[in-house]
Design an enzyme around this catalytic site. Structure first.
Site, PDB file in Angstrom:
ATOM      1  N   HIS A 114       8.861  12.873  -6.013  1.00 25.10           N
ATOM      2  CA  HIS A 114       7.879  11.970  -6.630  1.00 25.10           C
ATOM      3  C   HIS A 114       7.986  11.963  -8.148  1.00 25.10           C
ATOM      4  CE1 HIS A 114       5.240  12.523  -2.773  1.00 25.10           C
ATOM      5  NE2 HIS A 114       6.275  11.734  -2.570  1.00 25.10           N
ATOM      6  N   CYS A 142      12.223   5.330 -19.583  1.00 26.84           N
ATOM      7  CA  CYS A 142      12.300   3.866 -19.656  1.00 26.84           C
ATOM      8  C   CYS A 142      12.574   3.318 -18.255  1.00 26.84           C
ATOM      9  CB  CYS A 142      13.424   3.446 -20.601  1.00 26.84           C
ATOM     10  SG  CYS A 142      13.744   1.671 -20.578  1.00 26.84           S
TER      11      CYS A 142
HETATM   12 ZN   LIG Z   1      15.419   1.703 -22.212  1.00 23.20          ZN
END
Ligand SMILES: [Zn+2]
Length: 251
Positions: free
Chosen positions: A123, A131
């Site tokens: 998880h 990102c």
């Molecule tokens: Zn990125």
């Protein structure tokens, strides 16, 4: 002084193991004071989790997600590994356990000394961010500082993509590589030890079953009954720290 039979039996099974795999859920970390979000009365029964699609689509959802994350930091950000984590780390160091598959996102296995490459996080991990486009890792402290200064929401320093804690949210796909590694380890295991998971959330709960049907011994240490108790070679409904600590000889 006599010890509980479960501890003796677990020690014998550990001594006989060639390829142990440990699978952990919230129950090992509640002993460090981290609440079980999914349990009855847990945070997610009172406050709906933020769905991945909402996070992507809505700035307001992202703001709420970060607000909650930093509130959580203040509540149990200082949590430390407990005796159960230390016992697991010792088994890894001794070469008895080759991998720790975890449903937890708190990073406490790594904090207890298990090398990164031997922890498989199903998880993700909430102790840093990533990102969503390029995967670049981002630390939480500067994100928090900017958020608290003027409400800035983080964007990737490399590609301007959305940045989110490195956890797998509701509605987000399971991490393919982690799932593959977990399956490989599970199929190589001759001893599979479940610590603190009620084994109701699939696909994660499929790993102990897979190990057992593949010939491994299955051990379950959990305060409450689990869905797979009937399948296990050894079931201990006691504290994980005490059971594992005693079996491994770790304080
Ligand atoms: Zn990125």
């Amino acid at each position: 002084m006599s010890e509980p039979t479960g501890v003796t039996q677990l020690r014998e099974m550990l001594n006989a193991a060639r390829h142990g795999v440990v699978f952990t859920g919230a129950g090992i970390s509640t002993e460090s004071g981290i609440p079980d979000f999914r349990s009855p009365g847990g945070i997610w029964t009172r406050m709906a989790p933020i769905d991945f699609q909402d996070f992507i689509a809505s700035e307001e959802a992202r703001r709420e997600a970060w607000r909650r994350r930093f509130a959580m930091q203040d509540t149990f950000g200082a949590a430390e590994p407990n005796r159960g984590h230390r016992a697991v780390a010792t088994l890894v160091r001794r070469g008895i356990v080759s991998a720790v598959i975890t449903q937890n996102v708190d990073g406490l296995h790594q904090a207890s000394g298990v090398p990164d490459e031997q922890v498989i996080e199903l998880h993700g991990n909430t102790t840093y961010a990533a990102c969503l486009d390029c995967g670049e890792r981002h630390e939480l402290a500067p994100i928090r500082a900017a958020f608290e200064r003027d409400g800035t929401l983080p964007r990737c320093v490399k590609c301007e993509g959305l940045v989110k804690t490195a956890t797998i949210s509701f509605g987000q796909a399971m991490p393919v590589l982690a799932m593959q590694r977990a399956e490989r380890e599970t199929l190589a295991a001759d001893l599979f030890i479940v610590l603190g998971s009620s084994l109701v959330v699939y696909p994660a709960a499929g790993f102990p079953e897979m190990a057992k049907y593949n010939g491994a011994k299955l051990v379950i240490v959990n305060r409450e009954e689990t869905g797979l108790d009937r399948l296990a070679d050894l079931v201990v409904h006691q504290s994980i720290g005490d059971t594992m600590g005693d079996a491994v000889g770790v304080n």
